[in-house]
Design a protein around this motif. Structure first.
Motif, PDB file in Angstrom:
ATOM      1  N   PHE A  74       0.838  -1.199   0.000  1.00  0.00           N
ATOM      2  CA  PHE A  74       0.000   0.000   0.000  1.00  0.00           C
ATOM      3  C   PHE A  74       0.873   1.250   0.000  1.00  0.00           C
ATOM      4  O   PHE A  74       0.573   2.229  -0.698  1.00  0.00           O
ATOM      5  CB  PHE A  74      -0.921  -0.014   1.224  1.00  0.00           C
ATOM      6  N   ARG A  75       1.964   1.236   0.762  1.00  0.00           N
ATOM      7  CA  ARG A  75       2.885   2.375   0.756  1.00  0.00           C
ATOM      8  C   ARG A  75       3.468   2.586  -0.636  1.00  0.00           C
ATOM      9  O   ARG A  75       3.607   3.730  -1.093  1.00  0.00           O
ATOM     10  CB  ARG A  75       4.013   2.157   1.772  1.00  0.00           C
ATOM     11  N   ASP A  76       3.797   1.497  -1.321  1.00  0.00           N
ATOM     12  CA  ASP A  76       4.317   1.605  -2.684  1.00  0.00           C
ATOM     13  C   ASP A  76       3.293   2.271  -3.606  1.00  0.00           C
ATOM     14  O   ASP A  76       3.641   3.114  -4.433  1.00  0.00           O
ATOM     15  CB  ASP A  76       4.663   0.218  -3.235  1.00  0.00           C
ATOM     16  N   MET A  77       2.025   1.878  -3.465  1.00  0.00           N
ATOM     17  CA  MET A  77       0.972   2.455  -4.290  1.00  0.00           C
ATOM     18  C   MET A  77       0.800   3.939  -3.987  1.00  0.00           C
ATOM     19  O   MET A  77       0.648   4.761  -4.901  1.00  0.00           O
ATOM     20  CB  MET A  77      -0.339   1.707  -4.072  1.00  0.00           C
ATOM     21  N   MET A  78       0.826   4.315  -2.719  1.00  0.00           N
ATOM     22  CA  MET A  78       0.702   5.721  -2.354  1.00  0.00           C
ATOM     23  C   MET A  78       1.873   6.539  -2.897  1.00  0.00           C
ATOM     24  O   MET A  78       1.692   7.669  -3.371  1.00  0.00           O
ATOM     25  CB  MET A  78       0.627   5.876  -0.832  1.00  0.00           C
ATOM     26  N   PHE A  80       3.523   5.975  -5.578  1.00  0.00           N
ATOM     27  CA  PHE A  80       3.279   6.189  -7.009  1.00  0.00           C
ATOM     28  C   PHE A  80       2.254   7.296  -7.228  1.00  0.00           C
ATOM     29  O   PHE A  80       2.461   8.203  -8.052  1.00  0.00           O
ATOM     30  CB  PHE A  80       2.792   4.894  -7.671  1.00  0.00           C
ATOM     31  N   LEU A  81       1.139   7.234  -6.508  1.00  0.00           N
ATOM     32  CA  LEU A  81       0.075   8.208  -6.723  1.00  0.00           C
ATOM     33  C   LEU A  81       0.480   9.621  -6.333  1.00  0.00           C
ATOM     34  O   LEU A  81      -0.041  10.597  -6.874  1.00  0.00           O
ATOM     35  CB  LEU A  81      -1.179   7.792  -5.949  1.00  0.00           C
ATOM     36  N   HIS A  82       1.408   9.747  -5.396  1.00  0.00           N
ATOM     37  CA  HIS A  82       1.819  11.073  -4.943  1.00  0.00           C
ATOM     38  C   HIS A  82       3.069  11.580  -5.656  1.00  0.00           C
ATOM     39  O   HIS A  82       3.602  12.625  -5.289  1.00  0.00           O
ATOM     40  CB  HIS A  82       2.048  11.066  -3.427  1.00  0.00           C
ATOM     41  N   GLY A  83       3.518  10.873  -6.657  1.00  0.00           N
ATOM     42  CA  GLY A  83       4.701  11.303  -7.395  1.00  0.00           C
ATOM     43  C   GLY A  83       4.455  11.315  -8.890  1.00  0.00           C
ATOM     44  O   GLY A  83       3.508  10.707  -9.392  1.00  0.00           O
ATOM     45  N   GLY A  84       5.293  12.031  -9.604  1.00  0.00           N
ATOM     46  CA  GLY A  84       5.224  12.038 -11.061  1.00  0.00           C
ATOM     47  C   GLY A  84       4.142  12.939 -11.605  1.00  0.00           C
ATOM     48  O   GLY A  84       3.367  13.559 -10.863  1.00  0.00           O
ATOM     49  N   PRO A  85       4.041  13.017 -12.932  1.00  0.00           N
ATOM     50  CA  PRO A  85       3.060  13.892 -13.581  1.00  0.00           C
ATOM     51  C   PRO A  85       1.628  13.484 -13.240  1.00  0.00           C
ATOM     52  O   PRO A  85       1.312  12.305 -13.130  1.00  0.00           O
ATOM     53  CB  PRO A  85       3.348  13.679 -15.083  1.00  0.00           C
ATOM     54  N   GLY A  86       0.782  14.473 -13.057  1.00  0.00           N
ATOM     55  CA  GLY A  86      -0.632  14.221 -12.827  1.00  0.00           C
ATOM     56  C   GLY A  86      -0.998  13.828 -11.416  1.00  0.00           C
ATOM     57  O   GLY A  86      -2.126  13.422 -11.154  1.00  0.00           O
ATOM     58  N   HIS A  87      -0.053  13.955 -10.470  1.00  0.00           N
ATOM     59  CA  HIS A  87      -0.357  13.505  -9.117  1.00  0.00           C
ATOM     60  C   HIS A  87      -1.143  14.524  -8.317  1.00  0.00           C
ATOM     61  O   HIS A  87      -1.746  14.190  -7.307  1.00  0.00           O
ATOM     62  CB  HIS A  87       0.928  13.160  -8.361  1.00  0.00           C
ATOM     63  N   LEU A 103      -3.618   4.942 -12.315  1.00  0.00           N
ATOM     64  CA  LEU A 103      -3.235   3.886 -11.381  1.00  0.00           C
ATOM     65  C   LEU A 103      -3.130   2.544 -12.098  1.00  0.00           C
ATOM     66  O   LEU A 103      -2.212   1.758 -11.838  1.00  0.00           O
ATOM     67  CB  LEU A 103      -4.254   3.808 -10.240  1.00  0.00           C
ATOM     68  N   ILE A 104      -4.051   2.280 -12.993  1.00  0.00           N
ATOM     69  CA  ILE A 104      -4.015   1.028 -13.761  1.00  0.00           C
ATOM     70  C   ILE A 104      -2.743   0.942 -14.604  1.00  0.00           C
ATOM     71  O   ILE A 104      -1.985  -0.035 -14.542  1.00  0.00           O
ATOM     72  CB  ILE A 104      -5.263   0.918 -14.665  1.00  0.00           C
ATOM     73  N   ASP A 105      -2.509   1.957 -15.403  1.00  0.00           N
ATOM     74  CA  ASP A 105      -1.393   1.915 -16.357  1.00  0.00           C
ATOM     75  C   ASP A 105      -0.030   2.056 -15.682  1.00  0.00           C
ATOM     76  O   ASP A 105       0.956   1.468 -16.134  1.00  0.00           O
ATOM     77  CB  ASP A 105      -1.547   3.023 -17.400  1.00  0.00           C
ATOM     78  N   GLY A 106       0.018   2.831 -14.587  1.00  0.00           N
ATOM     79  CA  GLY A 106       1.311   3.145 -14.004  1.00  0.00           C
ATOM     80  C   GLY A 106       1.742   2.262 -12.847  1.00  0.00           C
ATOM     81  O   GLY A 106       2.943   2.152 -12.562  1.00  0.00           O
ATOM     82  N   TRP A 107       0.784   1.602 -12.190  1.00  0.00           N
ATOM     83  CA  TRP A 107       1.175   0.815 -11.011  1.00  0.00           C
ATOM     84  C   TRP A 107       0.605  -0.602 -11.012  1.00  0.00           C
ATOM     85  O   TRP A 107       1.340  -1.571 -10.875  1.00  0.00           O
ATOM     86  CB  TRP A 107       0.758   1.524  -9.722  1.00  0.00           C
ATOM     87  N   ALA A 113       2.266  -7.610 -14.238  1.00  0.00           N
ATOM     88  CA  ALA A 113       3.118  -8.135 -15.312  1.00  0.00           C
ATOM     89  C   ALA A 113       4.442  -8.682 -14.786  1.00  0.00           C
ATOM     90  O   ALA A 113       5.050  -9.547 -15.421  1.00  0.00           O
ATOM     91  CB  ALA A 113       3.375  -7.040 -16.341  1.00  0.00           C
ATOM     92  N   ALA A 114       4.882  -8.194 -13.638  1.00  0.00           N
ATOM     93  CA  ALA A 114       6.155  -8.645 -13.060  1.00  0.00           C
ATOM     94  C   ALA A 114       6.030  -9.985 -12.339  1.00  0.00           C
ATOM     95  O   ALA A 114       7.022 -10.492 -11.812  1.00  0.00           O
ATOM     96  CB  ALA A 114       6.678  -7.589 -12.090  1.00  0.00           C
TER      97      ALA A 114
END
Length: 643
Positions: A74-78, A80-87, A103-107, A113-114
């Protein structure tokens, strides 16, 4: 035509569609790369309310927004959402608002896929469950593929959900039927598909007449919402949505709606409703509460707007049973209510556009944010569903997680010995006006930061089935606080970890409970790192001075010093508390007499939560000599038995 059936053998099957399902599948696959994890998903987006239901504003309490109270995933997801363009969304309902497609495309998709050991069956519903000897043997799932040339923008869920569950090819879809088998299953659907089709006991609607009762009103639950995203264009544009309807409560301008004081915005303006769940701030936009900017995207999920408050979305239990018996399970929804919900969403878009005046002429539905050609979310936002009955009949209750006279000064809910997850939100009930909630729910009390026990992730009659999210073993009232994104995620994490242990050790859920410390160590350690205690919450005082003694008011209610920090002396080994409801006062010799088999205790907490060294079972007729003949403390006598 009838399709053929393929068999898929897995180590863990997660029947999905929810936020909890994604968390469970990711956890199991990441922790155990040697296990094959299979996940069904009714839409083409994983994540449930975070994505496919498009509730893209995380509902945090005061404490679970703290990263120290979140699992690593959950911390990893947060992050992502709080960083980068469009956050930067600049909403005010949450610290985290976003566009689901991001969120779908970026995280989510890269994370899935990994994991080569995680197989996701998209556009797949569970239509049947095979049981034998108190175990789930397999689930039958239907995968659909949209036929070429079909106009998907006309396929509202109410018109096709029966087709989603049918194994037959149709004018809209070709089908593939799968039988998924595994030693362990996780029920984390949004509709309780496995509970219903497995003919397992479940609860639907609110418990009556009190929370402890197993009787429910199966047509009295939470209102559902069909969310959507609107965008402000630079130039005026025609409304790109059907007219819809005002099915349910008539639409009112935001400033006139009854919920205005409740959302703490004095004017309930067009602007504050827009920014309430703003998912994207327009380029160079003004981030203030009242500002609406060109390029803004707003998620609409408003109590006075697209909540359907006059019908419950779930079909009566008798209809559910009949559909399963007829091999015609299709989600168990009231399709009239579902259609009304969709039309109300379109109606709210049109009404909001009108209320906004000139600004409304620049407002259009954004289909990209929700990933749906209809302009509506891929699935409705469900605030409750069918709920499991756990091992030994256990259900997590609101009563153990809320402020209570029996636990004065408590700052957290009751911590169970088998705690596996944390949750933090108030009891949030969106009422269906066609029914009245019982009196115990109208006595509104905020929930304390609470603990979820492993027993809530079990079913009494399916030894290899775990449940997570809204299908947990819990009461309707408890679900009103546990249903939010962060708690769904933590329960999914716990279920995923438990599934790994069950697979590796050939354990039943009862055996996991007996070895719950193994699960707890696994959860707390890397890579999961799921907290099982609260950080940053003031420490509760597990004792209070009453009857001139240090009296326990929690399971760990032993005094930290010999005399409750000097305020009052501790209970002597022979001194006990006796609940006056179960003891009669014999004034002739100043004793109390047990009128039935009951307990003497060192704490006012219910005996079911107390360790053995803090309770003494006493048969009917047992006598205990009163230490104080005139006063009780929270309904308890102080008495002496033995030396």
């Amino acid at each position: 035509t009838t399709t053929t059936t393929t068999t898929i053998t897995c180590d863990v099957v997660v029947a999905g569609g929810s936020t909890a399902a994604l968390a469970a599948a990711l956890t199991a696959a990441e922790v155990a790369p040697g296990l094959k994890v299979c996940l069904t998903e009714p839409t083409d987006w994983l994540g449930g309310q975070m994505t496919s239901s498009a509730v893209s504003a995380f509902d945090f309490g005061a404490y679970n927004r703290n990263a120290a109270n979140q699992p690593r995933s959950f911390r990893d997801m947060m992050a992502f959402l709080h960083g980068g363009p469009g956050h930067s969304a600049a909403c005010w309902v949450s610290t985290t608002c976003y566009v689901p497609a991001r969120l779908i495309d970026g995280w989510i998709n890269p994370r899935v896929a990994a994991l080569p050991n995680l197989r996701v069956l998209y556009n797949t519903t569970v239509r049947a469950t095979a049981m034998s000897g108190g175990r789930v043997l397999s689930v039958t799932a239907v995968t659909r593929t949209l036929r070429e040339g079909v106009n998907a923008s006309t396929l509202l869920m109410s018109s096709v959900i029966t087709d989603w569950y049918s194994p037959q090819n149709s004018t809209n879809y070709t089908k593939q039927v799968h039988t998924l088998s595994a030693p362990v299953f996780v029920e984390a659907t949004e509709l309780g598909d496995v509970l219903a089709t497995g003919r397992l006991q479940f609860a639907q609607g609110v418990e009556l007449p009190n929370e402890l009762n197993f009787t429910t009103d199966d047509q009295c639950g939470q209102a559902a919402t069909q969310t959507f995203f609107a965008e402000i264009l630079e130039h005026p544009a025609a409304a790109n949505a059907p007219p819809g309807s005002d099915e349910g409560e008539p639409f009112l301008a935001p400033s006139h709606h009854r919920s205005c004081p409740g959302i703490n915005k004095p004017n309930c303006s067009i602007g504050s409703v827009w920014t309430y769940r703003r998912a994207r701030l327009g380029p160079g936009g003004n981030s203030s509460v009242e500002a609406v900017n060109v390029g803004d995207i707003s998620q609409q999920n408003f109590g006075g707007g697209n909540d359907l408050d006059n019908m419950y979305l779930f079909a009566p239990v008798r209809d559910v049973r009949a559909a399963v018996d007829a091999d015609a399970w299709a989600g168990g929804l009231n399709l009239t209510a579902l259609s009304g919900l969709e039309q109300r969403a379109y109606g709210w878009f049109q009404a909001y556009r009108r209320f906004a005046g000139d600004l409304g002429t620049h407002m259009v539905l954004n289909t990209t944010a929700a990933g749906s050609p209809t302009g509506l979310a891929k699935a409705p936002y469900l605030r409750d569903t069918r709920r499991s009955i756990g091992l030994g009949g256990f259900r997590m209750q609101h009563a153990t997680q809320a402020p209570s006279p029996s636990r004065p000064g408590a700052t957290v809910g009751f911590r169970f010995a088998d705690t596996v997850a944390l949750g933090n939100y108030n009891a949030d009930d969106h009422n269906v006006d066609s029914c009245s909630k019982p009196a115990y729910m109208t006595d509104y009390r905020d929930m304390l930061p609470f603990f979820v026990p492993f027993r809530a992730l079990t079913h009494a009659n399916a030894s290899n089935l775990l449940v997570a999210g809204k299908t947990m073993a819990q009461t309707f009232y408890a679900n009103s606080a546990s249903r939010l994104h962060p708690c769904e995620w933590t329960t999914g994490v716990a279920a995923g970890a438990a599934a790994v242990l069950m697979t590796k050790h050939s354990w039943s859920t009862a055996e996991v409970l007996a070895n719950v410390d193994t699960l707890q160590r696994m959860l707390a350690a890397p890579p999961i790192e799921q907290p099982l205690n609260w950080t940053g919450v003031p420490k509760p005082r597990p004792f209070a001075c009453g009857l001139e003694r240090c009296v326990g008011v929690a399971a760990d209610g032993t005094c930290p010093t010999a005399s409750c920090n000097g305020d009052c002396p501790p209970l002597a080994p022979s001194e006990w508390l006796a609940n006056a409801e179960y003891w009669d006062h014999d004034t002739k010799d100043n004793t109390i007499v047990a009128r039935e088999t009951t307990y003497l205790k060192k704490s006012t907490l219910s005996s079911q939560y107390l360790p053995d060294n803090q309770k003494l079972q006493t048969p009917k007729g047992t006598r205990c000599t009163l230490e104080n003949t005139t006063t009780t403390f929270q309904g308890y006598w102080l008495c002496r038995r033995g030396k």
